[in-house]
Scaffold this motif. Structure first.
Motif, short mmCIF file in Angstrom:
data_model
loop_
_atom_site.label_atom_id
_atom_site.label_comp_id
_atom_site.label_asym_id
_atom_site.label_seq_id
_atom_site.Cartn_x
_atom_site.Cartn_y
_atom_site.Cartn_z
N TRP A 136 0.84 -1.21 0.00
CA TRP A 136 0.00 0.00 0.00
C TRP A 136 0.87 1.26 0.00
O TRP A 136 0.58 2.22 -0.72
N GLU A 137 1.94 1.24 0.79
CA GLU A 137 2.83 2.41 0.85
C GLU A 137 3.51 2.64 -0.50
O GLU A 137 3.67 3.79 -0.94
N ARG A 138 3.91 1.57 -1.16
CA ARG A 138 4.51 1.70 -2.50
C ARG A 138 3.49 2.26 -3.49
O ARG A 138 3.83 3.07 -4.35
N ALA A 139 2.24 1.82 -3.32
CA ALA A 139 1.17 2.33 -4.20
C ALA A 139 1.01 3.84 -4.01
O ALA A 139 0.86 4.60 -4.98
N LEU A 140 1.08 4.29 -2.74
CA LEU A 140 0.93 5.71 -2.46
C LEU A 140 2.14 6.52 -2.94
O LEU A 140 2.00 7.68 -3.32
N ASP A 141 3.32 5.89 -2.94
CA ASP A 141 4.50 6.57 -3.50
C ASP A 141 4.27 6.93 -4.96
O ASP A 141 4.71 7.96 -5.44
N GLU A 142 3.56 6.03 -5.65
CA GLU A 142 3.30 6.24 -7.09
C GLU A 142 2.03 7.05 -7.34
O GLU A 142 1.94 7.78 -8.32
N HIS A 143 1.02 6.88 -6.47
CA HIS A 143 -0.31 7.46 -6.74
C HIS A 143 -0.87 8.09 -5.46
O HIS A 143 -1.93 7.70 -4.97
N HIS A 144 -0.18 9.08 -4.92
CA HIS A 144 -0.57 9.63 -3.62
C HIS A 144 -1.87 10.43 -3.64
O HIS A 144 -2.46 10.71 -2.60
N ARG A 145 -2.36 10.78 -4.84
CA ARG A 145 -3.62 11.53 -4.90
C ARG A 145 -4.80 10.62 -5.31
O ARG A 145 -5.89 11.11 -5.58
N ASN A 146 -4.56 9.32 -5.33
CA ASN A 146 -5.61 8.38 -5.71
C ASN A 146 -6.47 8.05 -4.48
O ASN A 146 -6.03 7.36 -3.56
N THR A 147 -7.70 8.55 -4.46
CA THR A 147 -8.56 8.38 -3.28
C THR A 147 -8.87 6.90 -3.02
O THR A 147 -8.97 6.48 -1.86
N GLY A 148 -9.02 6.12 -4.09
CA GLY A 148 -9.35 4.69 -3.95
C GLY A 148 -8.29 3.94 -3.16
O GLY A 148 -8.62 3.07 -2.33
N ILE A 149 -7.02 4.27 -3.39
CA ILE A 149 -5.94 3.59 -2.68
C ILE A 149 -6.00 3.92 -1.19
O ILE A 149 -5.92 3.03 -0.34
N TRP A 150 -6.17 5.20 -0.86
CA TRP A 150 -6.27 5.59 0.55
C TRP A 150 -7.44 4.89 1.23
O TRP A 150 -7.31 4.36 2.34
N LEU A 151 -8.59 4.88 0.57
CA LEU A 151 -9.79 4.26 1.16
C LEU A 151 -9.58 2.77 1.41
O LEU A 151 -9.87 2.26 2.50
N LYS A 152 -9.06 2.07 0.40
CA LYS A 152 -8.89 0.62 0.53
C LYS A 152 -7.82 0.28 1.56
O LYS A 152 -7.93 -0.73 2.27
N TYR A 153 -6.79 1.10 1.63
CA TYR A 153 -5.72 0.89 2.62
C TYR A 153 -6.31 1.00 4.04
O TYR A 153 -6.14 0.11 4.89
N ALA A 154 -7.03 2.10 4.29
CA ALA A 154 -7.62 2.30 5.62
C ALA A 154 -8.64 1.21 5.94
O ALA A 154 -8.72 0.72 7.08
N GLU A 155 -9.41 0.81 4.95
CA GLU A 155 -10.43 -0.23 5.17
C GLU A 155 -9.80 -1.57 5.52
O GLU A 155 -10.36 -2.34 6.31
N MET A 156 -8.63 -1.86 4.93
CA MET A 156 -7.91 -3.08 5.29
C MET A 156 -7.56 -3.06 6.78
O MET A 156 -7.76 -4.03 7.51
N GLU A 157 -7.04 -1.91 7.24
CA GLU A 157 -6.65 -1.79 8.65
C GLU A 157 -7.87 -1.93 9.56
O GLU A 157 -7.79 -2.55 10.63
N MET A 158 -9.00 -1.38 9.13
CA MET A 158 -10.21 -1.48 9.93
C MET A 158 -10.73 -2.92 9.98
O MET A 158 -11.16 -3.40 11.03
N ARG A 159 -10.68 -3.61 8.83
CA ARG A 159 -11.11 -5.02 8.81
C ARG A 159 -10.27 -5.86 9.76
O ARG A 159 -10.77 -6.76 10.43
N GLY A 160 -8.97 -5.54 9.80
CA GLY A 160 -8.06 -6.29 10.67
C GLY A 160 -8.12 -5.82 12.11
O GLY A 160 -7.41 -6.36 12.97
#
Length: 249
Positions: free
Chosen positions: A104-128
């Protein structure tokens, strides 16, 4: 003995060419390439049957091969966010949260303004149920992209769900500094009302009508006072509204 007729070899009948004229519908090279590409994509979409893994050694081999496959995809399509998302979600499915975070962090390095990546990253943490990790992701997302209302809503909702009402309040306070739309303010007010914090709600209404000096905001405020049984205060709100909006009787 067998007659000549019996041993005669039957040869296939030659097919006659009906017409040497060009076909009415010509197939171009581009069509052939396009169809080949389409078949290729279908093959990519085809899911292999579930693999039965007998022991830890086999599991390690499978994971290594799968990671190599994902890394190869990233080298080819670094610009394509879904490649990173699929990789991170696969790591999550393996319960390897440290590796998933790394992807996820590598994804944000490449696409830090992509809202979908931020949402899915946070949702993973919440699921866990990794609340502190999720909090960190939401905090960074809201700081970087404060105009994305969805981040603030989800961040505040998470804090409320884990019983951290004070934390949810802090999230809303930060968000209100960005002067969101009517719905943002109403969500903050509703948070306070869910916990019977009428005075706090009233203070937010005061800030709301300053941020949005509109008929809609003032009417919401007055109706709130009526609902609380404060008809006199409601009348006062309407009088202030008339004065603030310059409405002539």
């Amino acid at each position: 003995g067998a007659s000549a007729r019996d041993v005669e070899v039957k040869l296939p009948v030659a097919t006659r060419v009906k017409s040497r004229q060009p076909a009415a519908r010509q197939i171009t090279a581009e069509q052939i390439i396009r169809e080949a590409k389409s078949v290729g994509e279908q093959l990519e979409d085809f899911k292999k049957p579930a693999q039965r893994i007998a022991d830890t050694e086999e599991l390690a081999e499978y994971q290594l091969a799968k990671r190599k496959e994902f890394e190869d995809y990233i080298r080819l399509k670094r610009w394509h966010p879904p490649v990173f998302i699929s990789y991170a979600q696969w790591e999550e499915s393996q319960k390897d949260y440290a590796r998933a975070r790394s992807v996820w962090e590598r994804a944000l390095d490449e696409h830090h303004r992509n809202t979908g990546i931020w949402l899915k990253y946070a949702e993973m943490e919440m699921r866990g149920k990794f609340v502190n990790h999720a909090r960190n992701v939401w905090d960074r997302a809201c700081t970087l992209l404060p105009r994305v209302d969805q981040f603030w809503y989800k961040y505040a909702h998470m804090e409320e769900m884990v019983g951290n009402v004070a934390g949810a309040r802090q999230v809303f306070e930060r968000w209100m500094q960005w002067e969101p739309d009517h719905q943002g303010w109403r969500s903050y007010i509703n948070l306070e009302l869910r916990y019977g914090e009428v005075d706090r709600a009233r203070k937010i209404f005061e800030k709301y009508v300053v941020c949005h000096p509109t008929v809609k905001a003032w009417v919401h405020y007055a109706k709130f006072e009526v609902k609380q049984g404060n008809v006199g205060l409601a009348r006062g709100v309407y009088e202030r509204a008339v004065e603030a909006l310059g409405v002539k009787g």
